[in-house]
Each structure stands twice: as structure tokens, then as C-alpha cells.
Design an enzyme around this catalytic site. Structure first.
Site, short mmCIF file in Angstrom:
data_model
loop_
_atom_site.label_atom_id
_atom_site.label_comp_id
_atom_site.label_asym_id
_atom_site.label_seq_id
_atom_site.Cartn_x
_atom_site.Cartn_y
_atom_site.Cartn_z
N LYS A 11 5.21 -15.42 2.07
CA LYS A 11 4.05 -16.03 2.74
C LYS A 11 3.90 -17.51 2.38
CE LYS A 11 1.52 -11.68 3.06
NZ LYS A 11 0.22 -10.98 2.84
N TYR A 51 -0.82 -9.32 12.76
CA TYR A 51 -1.83 -8.62 11.97
C TYR A 51 -2.91 -7.98 12.83
CZ TYR A 51 0.01 -10.17 7.46
OH TYR A 51 0.78 -10.34 6.34
N PHE A 59 -11.63 -9.84 6.72
CA PHE A 59 -10.73 -10.91 6.28
C PHE A 59 -9.74 -11.36 7.35
CE2 PHE A 59 -8.94 -6.81 4.80
CZ PHE A 59 -7.69 -6.84 5.40
N ARG A 87 7.99 -1.70 -1.23
CA ARG A 87 6.56 -1.66 -1.57
C ARG A 87 6.38 -1.48 -3.08
NH1 ARG A 87 3.38 -2.16 2.53
NH2 ARG A 87 1.51 -1.28 1.61
N THR A 93 -1.60 -4.85 -3.40
CA THR A 93 -2.05 -5.98 -2.59
C THR A 93 -2.68 -7.07 -3.46
OG1 THR A 93 -2.50 -4.48 -0.75
CG2 THR A 93 -3.55 -6.64 -0.66
N ARG A 104 4.30 -9.50 -6.70
CA ARG A 104 2.93 -10.04 -6.64
C ARG A 104 2.38 -10.35 -8.03
NH1 ARG A 104 1.23 -6.14 -1.65
NH2 ARG A 104 1.56 -7.64 0.04
N ASN A 114 -1.14 -13.51 -1.39
CA ASN A 114 -0.44 -12.58 -2.27
C ASN A 114 1.09 -12.63 -2.13
OD1 ASN A 114 -0.28 -11.31 0.18
ND2 ASN A 114 -1.11 -9.35 -0.50
N HIS A 117 4.72 -10.06 2.12
CA HIS A 117 4.35 -8.92 2.96
C HIS A 117 5.51 -7.94 2.99
CE1 HIS A 117 3.05 -6.61 6.49
NE2 HIS A 117 4.31 -6.69 6.88
N GLU A 128 8.11 -4.65 13.25
CA GLU A 128 8.01 -5.97 12.63
C GLU A 128 9.36 -6.69 12.63
OE1 GLU A 128 6.16 -5.36 8.82
OE2 GLU A 128 4.26 -4.75 9.72
P1 CMP Z 1 -0.22 -7.72 3.62
O1 CMP Z 1 0.56 -6.73 2.84
O2 CMP Z 1 0.55 -8.77 4.33
O3 CMP Z 1 -1.17 -6.97 4.67
C1 CMP Z 1 -2.39 -7.47 5.10
C2 CMP Z 1 -2.82 -8.68 4.34
O4 CMP Z 1 -4.21 -8.95 4.41
C3 CMP Z 1 -2.57 -8.49 2.86
O5 CMP Z 1 -1.21 -8.47 2.59
C4 CMP Z 1 -3.39 -9.62 2.27
O6 CMP Z 1 -2.72 -10.88 2.43
C5 CMP Z 1 -4.59 -9.60 3.21
N1 CMP Z 1 -5.70 -8.83 2.64
C6 CMP Z 1 -5.76 -7.50 2.47
N2 CMP Z 1 -6.96 -7.14 1.96
C7 CMP Z 1 -7.66 -8.28 1.80
C8 CMP Z 1 -8.96 -8.58 1.32
N3 CMP Z 1 -9.78 -7.62 0.90
N4 CMP Z 1 -9.36 -9.85 1.32
C9 CMP Z 1 -8.53 -10.82 1.78
N5 CMP Z 1 -7.27 -10.60 2.24
C10 CMP Z 1 -6.85 -9.36 2.26
#
Ligand code: CMP
Length: 143
Positions: A11, A51, A59, A87, A93, A104, A114, A117, A128
Site C-alpha cells: 500500500k 474496495y 472508513f 494472510r 488488520t 504488518r 497497514n 493487502h 482481484e
Molecule cells: P485490507 O486488508 O486492505 O482491507 C480493507 C482495508 O480497510 C484494511 O486492509 C485497512 O486498510 C482498512 N480498514 C479496515 N478496518 C478499518 C478501520 N476500522 N479503520 C480504518 N481502516 C480500516
């Protein structure tokens, strides 16, 4: 994808901070093979579509803004049972909750920023992968 391929994105937080090389090395050490990669800056439309499953989440807008804030690096990875393996390798996350040694925990800034993805299922991995690597000849050539 048949269980052995998955899609990842380094990212904008991690790519912009020059962490891509370390993250790729980390994944390769864990047995992932890079089948395809590109560097790109997502448009608002692309990030919103990618997304879309999170459209109703509070968010969502912030996530799209973050994902379009700079270049990112989508990659198609190969490893046995790739979705589950990746994963596990990237961790929770929220980096505060991620296990030691995960991408992460090592490289992420926050729950939103984070670092990486990973597809959450084989079906989403296929979708994807096609989103970023629509050239099926390239994918077929990798066997
Ligand atoms: P990702 O695995 O790419 O999938 C969805 C993304 O949304 C996640 O990683 C984070 O970057 C973001 N995300 C998920 N939960 C939250 C949250 N509670 N607040 C802000 N960002 C979030």
C-alpha cells in the site's frame, strides 16, 4: 487460481516509505514467488471499485483517499495454499494486534495505513488478480 495464487498490494504508506524491497524479500523468504507485479497510483474510481465491498463502512472514504494518496504495488503471488499462507504472513488488520514477525507488525503504521493487502478467499483472489492483471496470456505463461 486453484488455491496456489493470491493477490497482494503493497500500500501507499509502505511503498512511499521505501519498504517495498524489504516486504518482497520477507515474502520470498517465506516461499512466495512473484508471478506478476506493477507499480501504479490508483484513481479514485479504481480504489472505490476495488474496495466496493466496504462501501457502507465508516472508513470507506478515508480508505479510498489513503489508497489513492501515492503509488502502490499490486503483485500476484504463488505458494501452496496461497490465500491462507499470505494472510498468516501479513498478520492482523491492526498492526497492534498482529503477531511478531508478520508484515504488518514489522512494517505497518496503523489499522488503516497497514502496509499490505491480501485477498481473503480464492474467489476474491481470482477477482482481484483479474482487476490488476487482466492480461490472461501473462498469467497462463506462468503456468
Ligand atoms: P485490507 O486488508 O486492505 O482491507 C480493507 C482495508 O480497510 C484494511 O486492509 C485497512 O486498510 C482498512 N480498514 C479496515 N478496518 C478499518 C478501520 N476500522 N479503520 C480504518 N481502516 C480500516
Amino acid at each position: 487460481m486453484a488455491g496456489n495464487r493470491t493477490l497482494t498490494i503493497i500500500k501507499p504508506d509502505a511503498f512511499g516509505a521505501g519498504k517495498a524491497g524489504k516486504i518482497i524479500a520477507h515474502l520470498e523468504q517465506q516461499g512466495f514467488k512473484v508471478l506478476a507485479a506493477r507499480v501504479m497510483r490508483l484513481t479514485d474510481r479504481q480504489a472505490g471499485e476495488f474496495y466496493a465491498v466496504h462501501r457502507e463502512r465508516p472508513f470507506y472514504r478515508s480508505l479510498v483517499t489513503f489508497m489513492t494518496s501515492g503509488a502502490c504495488m499490486p503483485m500476484l503471488l504463488e505458494k501452496r495454499d496461497a490465500v491462507a499462507a499470505l494472510r498468516q504472513a501479513i498478520g492482523a488488520t491492526d498492526p497492534a494486534e498482529a503477531e511478531a514477525g508478520t508484515v504488518r507488525k514489522l512494517f505497518a503504521e496503523s489499522k488503516e495505513r497497514n502496509a499490505i493487502h491480501a485477498s481473503d478467499s480464492d474467489d476474491n483472489g481470482v477477482r482481484e488478480a483479474a482487476f490488476f492483471f487482466p492480461d490472461t496470456d501473462v498469467l497462463a505463461a506462468q503456468g
